[in-house]
Design a protein around this motif. Structure first.
Motif, PDB file in Angstrom:
ATOM      1  N   VAL A  44       0.164  21.431 -11.834  1.00  0.00           N
ATOM      2  CA  VAL A  44       0.664  22.737 -11.226  1.00  0.00           C
ATOM      3  C   VAL A  44       0.476  22.547  -9.568  1.00  0.00           C
ATOM      4  O   VAL A  44       1.020  23.263  -9.085  1.00  0.00           O
ATOM      5  CB  VAL A  44      -0.363  23.404 -11.585  1.00  0.00           C
ATOM      6  N   ILE A  45       0.128  21.468  -9.242  1.00  0.00           N
ATOM      7  CA  ILE A  45      -0.405  21.663  -7.290  1.00  0.00           C
ATOM      8  C   ILE A  45       0.714  20.137  -6.872  1.00  0.00           C
ATOM      9  O   ILE A  45       0.420  19.778  -6.125  1.00  0.00           O
ATOM     10  CB  ILE A  45      -1.777  21.846  -7.100  1.00  0.00           C
ATOM     11  N   ARG A  46       0.812  19.063  -7.486  1.00  0.00           N
ATOM     12  CA  ARG A  46       0.849  18.048  -7.610  1.00  0.00           C
ATOM     13  C   ARG A  46       2.243  18.009  -6.324  1.00  0.00           C
ATOM     14  O   ARG A  46       2.322  17.544  -5.788  1.00  0.00           O
ATOM     15  CB  ARG A  46       1.774  17.432  -8.661  1.00  0.00           C
ATOM     16  N   SER A  47       3.295  18.584  -6.560  1.00  0.00           N
ATOM     17  CA  SER A  47       4.178  18.673  -5.721  1.00  0.00           C
ATOM     18  C   SER A  47       3.513  19.554  -3.836  1.00  0.00           C
ATOM     19  O   SER A  47       3.729  18.883  -3.662  1.00  0.00           O
ATOM     20  CB  SER A  47       5.633  19.504  -5.618  1.00  0.00           C
ATOM     21  N   VAL A  48       2.599  20.362  -4.260  1.00  0.00           N
ATOM     22  CA  VAL A  48       2.027  20.799  -2.762  1.00  0.00           C
ATOM     23  C   VAL A  48       1.200  19.665  -2.935  1.00  0.00           C
ATOM     24  O   VAL A  48       1.210  19.187  -1.335  1.00  0.00           O
ATOM     25  CB  VAL A  48       1.282  22.007  -3.040  1.00  0.00           C
ATOM     26  N   CYS A  58       0.450  -1.625   0.067  1.00  0.00           N
ATOM     27  CA  CYS A  58       0.389   0.129  -0.536  1.00  0.00           C
ATOM     28  C   CYS A  58       1.184   1.036  -0.097  1.00  0.00           C
ATOM     29  O   CYS A  58       0.202   1.995  -0.987  1.00  0.00           O
ATOM     30  CB  CYS A  58      -1.536  -0.011   1.115  1.00  0.00           C
ATOM     31  N   TRP A  59       2.138   1.216   0.119  1.00  0.00           N
ATOM     32  CA  TRP A  59       2.591   2.568   0.845  1.00  0.00           C
ATOM     33  C   TRP A  59       3.449   2.737  -0.070  1.00  0.00           C
ATOM     34  O   TRP A  59       3.476   3.722  -0.897  1.00  0.00           O
ATOM     35  CB  TRP A  59       4.373   2.277   2.349  1.00  0.00           C
ATOM     36  N   GLY A  60       3.777   2.315  -1.505  1.00  0.00           N
ATOM     37  CA  GLY A  60       4.455   2.223  -2.349  1.00  0.00           C
ATOM     38  C   GLY A  60       3.965   1.999  -3.552  1.00  0.00           C
ATOM     39  O   GLY A  60       3.013   3.360  -4.142  1.00  0.00           O
ATOM     40  N   ILE A  61       2.161   1.784  -3.721  1.00  0.00           N
ATOM     41  CA  ILE A  61       1.315   1.884  -4.571  1.00  0.00           C
ATOM     42  C   ILE A  61       1.004   3.804  -3.827  1.00  0.00           C
ATOM     43  O   ILE A  61       0.190   4.447  -4.492  1.00  0.00           O
ATOM     44  CB  ILE A  61      -0.215   1.570  -4.270  1.00  0.00           C
ATOM     45  N   VAL A  62       0.658   3.959  -2.839  1.00  0.00           N
ATOM     46  CA  VAL A  62       0.127   5.381  -2.519  1.00  0.00           C
ATOM     47  C   VAL A  62       0.850   6.606  -2.932  1.00  0.00           C
ATOM     48  O   VAL A  62       0.072   7.909  -3.459  1.00  0.00           O
ATOM     49  CB  VAL A  62      -0.003   6.275  -0.803  1.00  0.00           C
ATOM     50  N   TYR A  63       2.017   6.481  -3.374  1.00  0.00           N
ATOM     51  CA  TYR A  63       3.044   7.690  -3.431  1.00  0.00           C
ATOM     52  C   TYR A  63       2.965   7.780  -4.690  1.00  0.00           C
ATOM     53  O   TYR A  63       3.017   8.616  -5.649  1.00  0.00           O
ATOM     54  CB  TYR A  63       4.636   7.295  -2.941  1.00  0.00           C
ATOM     55  N   THR A  64       2.527   6.423  -5.732  1.00  0.00           N
ATOM     56  CA  THR A  64       2.804   6.312  -7.421  1.00  0.00           C
ATOM     57  C   THR A  64       1.528   7.105  -7.991  1.00  0.00           C
ATOM     58  O   THR A  64       0.954   8.062  -7.607  1.00  0.00           O
ATOM     59  CB  THR A  64       2.281   5.245  -7.788  1.00  0.00           C
ATOM     60  N   TYR A  65       0.231   6.089  -7.230  1.00  0.00           N
ATOM     61  CA  TYR A  65      -1.071   7.612  -7.792  1.00  0.00           C
ATOM     62  C   TYR A  65      -1.506   8.744  -6.906  1.00  0.00           C
ATOM     63  O   TYR A  65      -1.838   9.176  -7.053  1.00  0.00           O
ATOM     64  CB  TYR A  65      -2.133   5.891  -6.204  1.00  0.00           C
ATOM     65  N   THR A  66      -0.649   9.160  -6.053  1.00  0.00           N
ATOM     66  CA  THR A  66      -0.507  10.315  -5.277  1.00  0.00           C
ATOM     67  C   THR A  66      -0.110  11.375  -6.143  1.00  0.00           C
ATOM     68  O   THR A  66      -1.129  11.823  -6.593  1.00  0.00           O
ATOM     69  CB  THR A  66      -0.366  10.347  -4.134  1.00  0.00           C
ATOM     70  N   ASN A  67       0.547  10.991  -7.170  1.00  0.00           N
ATOM     71  CA  ASN A  67       1.240  11.643  -7.977  1.00  0.00           C
ATOM     72  C   ASN A  67       0.232  11.609  -9.490  1.00  0.00           C
ATOM     73  O   ASN A  67       0.277  12.880  -9.459  1.00  0.00           O
ATOM     74  CB  ASN A  67       2.463  11.317  -8.179  1.00  0.00           C
ATOM     75  N   GLU A  68      -0.198  10.622  -9.171  1.00  0.00           N
ATOM     76  CA  GLU A  68      -1.088  10.692 -10.693  1.00  0.00           C
ATOM     77  C   GLU A  68      -2.260  11.470 -10.489  1.00  0.00           C
ATOM     78  O   GLU A  68      -2.340  11.894 -11.250  1.00  0.00           O
ATOM     79  CB  GLU A  68      -1.290   9.320 -11.071  1.00  0.00           C
ATOM     80  N   LEU A  69      -2.918  11.374  -9.121  1.00  0.00           N
ATOM     81  CA  LEU A  69      -4.119  11.888  -9.013  1.00  0.00           C
ATOM     82  C   LEU A  69      -4.096  13.331  -9.243  1.00  0.00           C
ATOM     83  O   LEU A  69      -5.405  14.207  -9.663  1.00  0.00           O
ATOM     84  CB  LEU A  69      -4.810  11.425  -7.354  1.00  0.00           C
ATOM     85  N   PHE A  70      -3.119  14.339  -8.834  1.00  0.00           N
ATOM     86  CA  PHE A  70      -3.278  15.646  -9.079  1.00  0.00           C
ATOM     87  C   PHE A  70      -2.603  16.398 -10.405  1.00  0.00           C
ATOM     88  O   PHE A  70      -1.811  15.745 -10.619  1.00  0.00           O
ATOM     89  CB  PHE A  70      -3.049  15.863  -7.764  1.00  0.00           C
ATOM     90  N   PRO A  71      -3.380  17.235 -10.592  1.00  0.00           N
ATOM     91  CA  PRO A  71      -2.900  17.869 -11.218  1.00  0.00           C
ATOM     92  C   PRO A  71      -1.352  18.222 -11.457  1.00  0.00           C
ATOM     93  O   PRO A  71      -1.388  19.010 -10.270  1.00  0.00           O
ATOM     94  CB  PRO A  71      -3.912  19.428 -12.539  1.00  0.00           C
TER      95      PRO A  71
END
Length: 159
Positions: free
Chosen positions: A79-83, A64-77
């Motif tokens: 312009v706000i991905r890093s934030v 889950c931890w590995g999926i969350v980092y990949t998925y979180t980066n992909e969910l957001f546009p």
């Protein structure tokens, strides 16, 4: 063990998608934690059922931890991905800081902390079902594209 977990995470994410993997692993992890709480203490040699359930739960949580980092980066546009990722990491740290306080619930009942952790994990899995799938999709760059991405890929859409 970590190499196996990382390989498993990437293979399943690309084959079946992020959302079903995240939701499924969270649900299974929550059920494993709750099952650990149900096993009676002192009935089995070396408490082997608890060890097996806990180690399997550890494996599932690492995935889950590995999926969350990949998925979180992909969910957001873009312009706000890093934030968004920084905010998500901060919230994860708040969860880590609350863990010892949940651990103090063992003074009420010895299995209460693991049951609380399992319940939270299970609920997270149910909530992850409502997230859009990002596998093999063009990721949004602007906020407007992000809103359009959500409306097109919303799994909870009725029509």
């Amino acid at each position: 063990m970590d190499i196996f977990i990382d390989n498993h995470h990437y293979q399943f994410c690309f084959r079946f998608g992020r959302r079903p993997n995240l939701a499924g692993h969270y649900i299974v992890g929550g059920l494993l934690c709750m099952a650990t709480a149900v096993v009676p203490l002192g009935r089995f040699a070396y408490e082997w059922p608890i060890v097996v359930l806990a180690m399997t739960g550890k494996y599932v949580s690492q995935v889950c931890w590995g999926i969350v980092y990949t998925y979180t980066n992909e969910l957001f546009p873009t312009v706000i991905r890093s934030v968004a990722l920084s905010f998500a990491c901060s919230m994860a740290r708040l969860g880590s800081m609350s863990a010892p306080y949940i651990g103090y619930l063992s003074t009420v009942h010895p299995v209460l902390p693991i049951f609380v952790f399992g319940t939270i994990t299970f609920v997270m899995g149910i909530q992850a079902i409502a997230l859009p799938e990002t596998n093999n999709k063009k990721l949004p760059d602007t906020l407007q594209e992000g809103e359009l991405f959500l409306t097109k890929n919303n799994p909870m859409r009725c029509c």
